[in-house]
Design a protein around this motif. Structure first.
Motif, PDB file in Angstrom:
ATOM      1  N   ILE A   1      41.176  46.104  47.350  1.00  0.00           N
ATOM      2  CA  ILE A   1      40.154  46.839  48.103  1.00  0.00           C
ATOM      3  C   ILE A   1      39.710  46.032  49.319  1.00  0.00           C
ATOM      4  O   ILE A   1      39.523  46.582  50.415  1.00  0.00           O
ATOM      5  CB  ILE A   1      38.963  47.163  47.186  1.00  0.00           C
ATOM      6  N   GLY A   2      39.547  44.731  49.140  1.00  0.00           N
ATOM      7  CA  GLY A   2      39.122  43.884  50.255  1.00  0.00           C
ATOM      8  C   GLY A   2      40.136  43.815  51.379  1.00  0.00           C
ATOM      9  O   GLY A   2      39.770  43.676  52.554  1.00  0.00           O
ATOM     10  N   HIS A   3      41.417  43.958  51.039  1.00  0.00           N
ATOM     11  CA  HIS A   3      42.473  43.913  52.054  1.00  0.00           C
ATOM     12  C   HIS A   3      42.657  45.248  52.779  1.00  0.00           C
ATOM     13  O   HIS A   3      43.449  45.328  53.723  1.00  0.00           O
ATOM     14  CB  HIS A   3      43.802  43.496  51.416  1.00  0.00           C
TER      15      HIS A   3
ATOM     16  N   ALA B   1      31.065  47.543  38.652  1.00  0.00           N
ATOM     17  CA  ALA B   1      31.285  46.498  39.647  1.00  0.00           C
ATOM     18  C   ALA B   1      31.859  47.028  40.954  1.00  0.00           C
ATOM     19  O   ALA B   1      31.546  46.499  42.041  1.00  0.00           O
ATOM     20  CB  ALA B   1      32.210  45.426  39.078  1.00  0.00           C
ATOM     21  N   LEU B   2      32.694  48.080  40.884  1.00  0.00           N
ATOM     22  CA  LEU B   2      33.464  48.511  42.057  1.00  0.00           C
ATOM     23  C   LEU B   2      32.940  49.783  42.728  1.00  0.00           C
ATOM     24  O   LEU B   2      33.321  50.073  43.863  1.00  0.00           O
ATOM     25  CB  LEU B   2      34.927  48.721  41.656  1.00  0.00           C
ATOM     26  N   ALA B   3      32.109  50.538  42.057  1.00  0.00           N
ATOM     27  CA  ALA B   3      31.586  51.788  42.635  1.00  0.00           C
ATOM     28  C   ALA B   3      30.429  51.473  43.571  1.00  0.00           C
ATOM     29  O   ALA B   3      29.256  51.756  43.277  1.00  0.00           O
ATOM     30  CB  ALA B   3      31.149  52.738  41.530  1.00  0.00           C
ATOM     31  N   VAL B   4      30.759  50.884  44.712  1.00  0.00           N
ATOM     32  CA  VAL B   4      29.745  50.496  45.691  1.00  0.00           C
ATOM     33  C   VAL B   4      30.248  50.838  47.089  1.00  0.00           C
ATOM     34  O   VAL B   4      31.455  50.995  47.316  1.00  0.00           O
ATOM     35  CB  VAL B   4      29.444  48.981  45.611  1.00  0.00           C
TER      36      VAL B   4
ATOM     37  N   PRO C   1      39.950  47.556  54.136  1.00  0.00           N
ATOM     38  CA  PRO C   1      38.552  47.943  54.381  1.00  0.00           C
ATOM     39  C   PRO C   1      38.375  49.331  54.992  1.00  0.00           C
ATOM     40  O   PRO C   1      37.267  49.863  54.973  1.00  0.00           O
ATOM     41  CB  PRO C   1      38.065  46.856  55.344  1.00  0.00           C
ATOM     42  N   ASP C   2      39.448  49.904  55.533  1.00  0.00           N
ATOM     43  CA  ASP C   2      39.342  51.215  56.170  1.00  0.00           C
ATOM     44  C   ASP C   2      39.740  52.360  55.238  1.00  0.00           C
ATOM     45  O   ASP C   2      39.815  53.515  55.666  1.00  0.00           O
ATOM     46  CB  ASP C   2      40.211  51.270  57.428  1.00  0.00           C
ATOM     47  N   GLU C   3      40.005  52.051  53.976  1.00  0.00           N
ATOM     48  CA  GLU C   3      40.431  53.082  53.041  1.00  0.00           C
ATOM     49  C   GLU C   3      39.376  53.286  51.959  1.00  0.00           C
ATOM     50  O   GLU C   3      38.706  52.346  51.530  1.00  0.00           O
ATOM     51  CB  GLU C   3      41.777  52.719  52.411  1.00  0.00           C
ATOM     52  N   VAL C   4      39.239  54.543  51.538  1.00  0.00           N
ATOM     53  CA  VAL C   4      38.287  54.904  50.488  1.00  0.00           C
ATOM     54  C   VAL C   4      39.060  55.076  49.186  1.00  0.00           C
ATOM     55  O   VAL C   4      39.892  55.973  49.068  1.00  0.00           O
ATOM     56  CB  VAL C   4      37.540  56.207  50.834  1.00  0.00           C
ATOM     57  N   PHE C   5      38.777  54.232  48.234  1.00  0.00           N
ATOM     58  CA  PHE C   5      39.471  54.291  46.951  1.00  0.00           C
ATOM     59  C   PHE C   5      38.764  55.286  46.041  1.00  0.00           C
ATOM     60  O   PHE C   5      37.573  55.144  45.768  1.00  0.00           O
ATOM     61  CB  PHE C   5      39.529  52.903  46.319  1.00  0.00           C
ATOM     62  N   TYR C   6      39.532  56.296  45.604  1.00  0.00           N
ATOM     63  CA  TYR C   6      38.941  57.347  44.780  1.00  0.00           C
ATOM     64  C   TYR C   6      39.239  57.175  43.296  1.00  0.00           C
ATOM     65  O   TYR C   6      38.584  57.790  42.447  1.00  0.00           O
ATOM     66  CB  TYR C   6      39.434  58.734  45.228  1.00  0.00           C
ATOM     67  N   ALA C   7      40.236  56.331  42.946  1.00  0.00           N
ATOM     68  CA  ALA C   7      40.612  56.189  41.538  1.00  0.00           C
ATOM     69  C   ALA C   7      41.185  54.818  41.227  1.00  0.00           C
ATOM     70  O   ALA C   7      41.943  54.251  42.009  1.00  0.00           O
ATOM     71  CB  ALA C   7      41.608  57.265  41.138  1.00  0.00           C
ATOM     72  N   ILE C   8      40.793  54.300  40.070  1.00  0.00           N
ATOM     73  CA  ILE C   8      41.345  53.071  39.504  1.00  0.00           C
ATOM     74  C   ILE C   8      41.631  53.369  38.037  1.00  0.00           C
ATOM     75  O   ILE C   8      40.806  53.986  37.354  1.00  0.00           O
ATOM     76  CB  ILE C   8      40.358  51.897  39.625  1.00  0.00           C
TER      77      ILE C   8
ATOM     78  N   ARG D   1      39.299  42.506  31.572  1.00  0.00           N
ATOM     79  CA  ARG D   1      38.260  42.848  32.559  1.00  0.00           C
ATOM     80  C   ARG D   1      38.314  41.921  33.761  1.00  0.00           C
ATOM     81  O   ARG D   1      38.301  42.378  34.919  1.00  0.00           O
ATOM     82  CB  ARG D   1      36.885  42.772  31.901  1.00  0.00           C
ATOM     83  N   VAL D   2      38.397  40.629  33.510  1.00  0.00           N
ATOM     84  CA  VAL D   2      38.386  39.649  34.599  1.00  0.00           C
ATOM     85  C   VAL D   2      39.622  39.811  35.486  1.00  0.00           C
ATOM     86  O   VAL D   2      39.526  39.804  36.724  1.00  0.00           O
ATOM     87  CB  VAL D   2      38.313  38.216  34.028  1.00  0.00           C
ATOM     88  N   SER D   3      40.782  39.967  34.881  1.00  0.00           N
ATOM     89  CA  SER D   3      42.014  40.104  35.664  1.00  0.00           C
ATOM     90  C   SER D   3      42.024  41.401  36.468  1.00  0.00           C
ATOM     91  O   SER D   3      42.375  41.400  37.659  1.00  0.00           O
ATOM     92  CB  SER D   3      43.231  40.059  34.738  1.00  0.00           C
ATOM     93  N   ALA D   4      41.644  42.494  35.845  1.00  0.00           N
ATOM     94  CA  ALA D   4      41.629  43.790  36.538  1.00  0.00           C
ATOM     95  C   ALA D   4      40.630  43.785  37.684  1.00  0.00           C
ATOM     96  O   ALA D   4      40.926  44.284  38.787  1.00  0.00           O
ATOM     97  CB  ALA D   4      41.303  44.899  35.547  1.00  0.00           C
ATOM     98  N   LEU D   5      39.453  43.223  37.449  1.00  0.00           N
ATOM     99  CA  LEU D   5      38.427  43.184  38.493  1.00  0.00           C
ATOM    100  C   LEU D   5      38.885  42.320  39.660  1.00  0.00           C
ATOM    101  O   LEU D   5      38.734  42.701  40.827  1.00  0.00           O
ATOM    102  CB  LEU D   5      37.121  42.657  37.914  1.00  0.00           C
ATOM    103  N   ARG D   6      39.446  41.177  39.366  1.00  0.00           N
ATOM    104  CA  ARG D   6      39.889  40.270  40.430  1.00  0.00           C
ATOM    105  C   ARG D   6      40.950  40.926  41.308  1.00  0.00           C
ATOM    106  O   ARG D   6      40.865  40.878  42.549  1.00  0.00           O
ATOM    107  CB  ARG D   6      40.431  38.975  39.822  1.00  0.00           C
ATOM    108  N   GLN D   7      41.937  41.547  40.676  1.00  0.00           N
ATOM    109  CA  GLN D   7      43.024  42.137  41.450  1.00  0.00           C
ATOM    110  C   GLN D   7      42.583  43.398  42.190  1.00  0.00           C
ATOM    111  O   GLN D   7      43.023  43.649  43.320  1.00  0.00           O
ATOM    112  CB  GLN D   7      44.206  42.437  40.523  1.00  0.00           C
TER     113      GLN D   7
END
Length: 246
Positions: free
Chosen positions: A24-26, A205-208, A28-35, A13-19
Motif C-alpha cells: 500500500i505504501g508503494h 490497522a489498514l482501513a484508514v 499511494p495513488d491507488e485505493v485498495f478495496y480488498a485484502i 498477523r504480523v507478516s500479513a500486516l507488514r507486507q
C-alpha cells in the motif's frame, strides 16, 4: 506435535500486516478495496495449508477489465480476418465466374430490399455492438462474490507467501498432526476462527485514509456467505453483498 495457536496467529498477523503496508505504501495513488487471506480449505485432505496474502485496488481492477476487453476485441478482429481470407481462391482468377454469379445474386437481393430505409440496420448493429462491449466490461463485476473482483487469484498482488518455505512446512505439519490426533473438523474450526480474527485485526490497522472502506476477509468458496458475515462490517455487507446483509 501440538500447535501454539497464539504464536501462529501473531505470526500470520504480523507478516500479513507488514507486507500489506509495504504494498500500500508503494502505491499511494491507488485505493485498495480488498485484502484477503487465501489458499486454505475446509475440505479434509492429507495436510493443512497456511494462507497466502492477496490485495487489489480499484485502479488495478479497472486495468484488468480494460486488458480483458482489449484481448476480446483483438480475438474478434482475428476471427474476422480469418473469415475474410479466401483460402480456396485460385490465384489465376479461375473462380471469377463463380464470384460474378454471387454478385448477381447479391444485387438481386439488394433490389428486393430497396424499400428498407438505408442506415437503419447499420444503426441497430452499432447500438448492439456498444451494448455488448459495455456488458463485457460490467458483467464480471455484477456477478458478486464469485467474480474476478472478489477472486484473490485474479488480483494484481497475489499470491504473497507469508513465511519462507521451511517455516511454512513446519506450521503445516503441526496443524496436520493436530487434525490427525483431534479430528479434522475441530481443528479446522479453530484454524478458521483464528484466521478470521487476523482479518479483523488487519482491517482495524489498514482501513484508514483513502482505504477506509477496505474489505478484509478469509477467502473460501465453499463457505463464502458465512465467512463474509463474520469478516465484514454490516455497512460493508450492505454495500458489496446486499444479498447477505441482515
Amino acid at each position: 506435535m501440538g500447535v501454539d495457536w497464539t504464536a501462529l496467529e501473531e505470526a500470520i498477523r504480523v507478516s500479513a500486516l507488514r507486507q500489506a503496508e509495504e504494498i500500500i505504501g508503494h502505491h499511494p495513488d491507488e485505493v485498495f478495496y480488498a485484502i484477503a487471506l487465501d489458499g486454505v480449505s475446509a475440505d479434509e485432505t492429507d495436510h493443512i495449508d497456511l494462507p497466502v496474502l492477496a490485495l487489489n485496488s480499484e485502479e488495478a481492477l479497472t486495468r484488468s477489465f480494460a486488458e480483458d476487453n482489449e484481448e476480446k476485441t483483438s480475438d474478434d478482429d482475428d476471427e474476422n480476418e480469418d473469415f475474410e481470407e479466401r483460402a480456396d481462391a485460385d490465384d489465376d482468377g479461375s473462380d471469377r465466374d463463380t464470384h460474378r454469379e454471387d454478385n448477381e445474386d447479391s444485387n438481386s437481393d439488394d433490389d428486393e430490399n430497396d424499400g428498407v430505409p438505408s442506415g437503419e440496420d447499420d444503426d441497430e448493429e452499432d447500438i448492439d455492438a456498444v451494448l455488448k462491449e459495455f456488458d463485457a466490461l460490467t458483467s464480471d463485476v455484477e456477478q458478486g462474490y464469485y467474480s474476478s473482483k472478489w477472486n484473490p487469484s485474479d488480483w494484481q498482488w497475489s499470491p504473497i507467501e507469508l513465511f519462507d518455505e521451511s517455516a511454512t512446512n513446519l506450521w503445516s505439519q503441526a496443524l496436520t498432526a493436530v487434525a490427525t490426533a483431534h479430528g479434522w473438523e475441530k481443528t479446522n474450526r479453530l484454524y478458521y476462527g483464528m484466521l478470521i480474527r487476523v482479518t479483523e485485526s488487519l482491517r482495524t490497522a489498514l482501513a484508514v485514509g483513502r482505504n477506509a472502506d477496505v474489505v478484509v476477509y478469509l477467502s473460501d468458496d465453499d463457505h463464502g456467505d458465512e465467512i463474509l458475515r463474520r469478516c465484514l462490517t454490516e455497512s460493508q455487507l450492505a454495500k458489496h453483498f446486499p444479498e447477505l446483509a441482515l
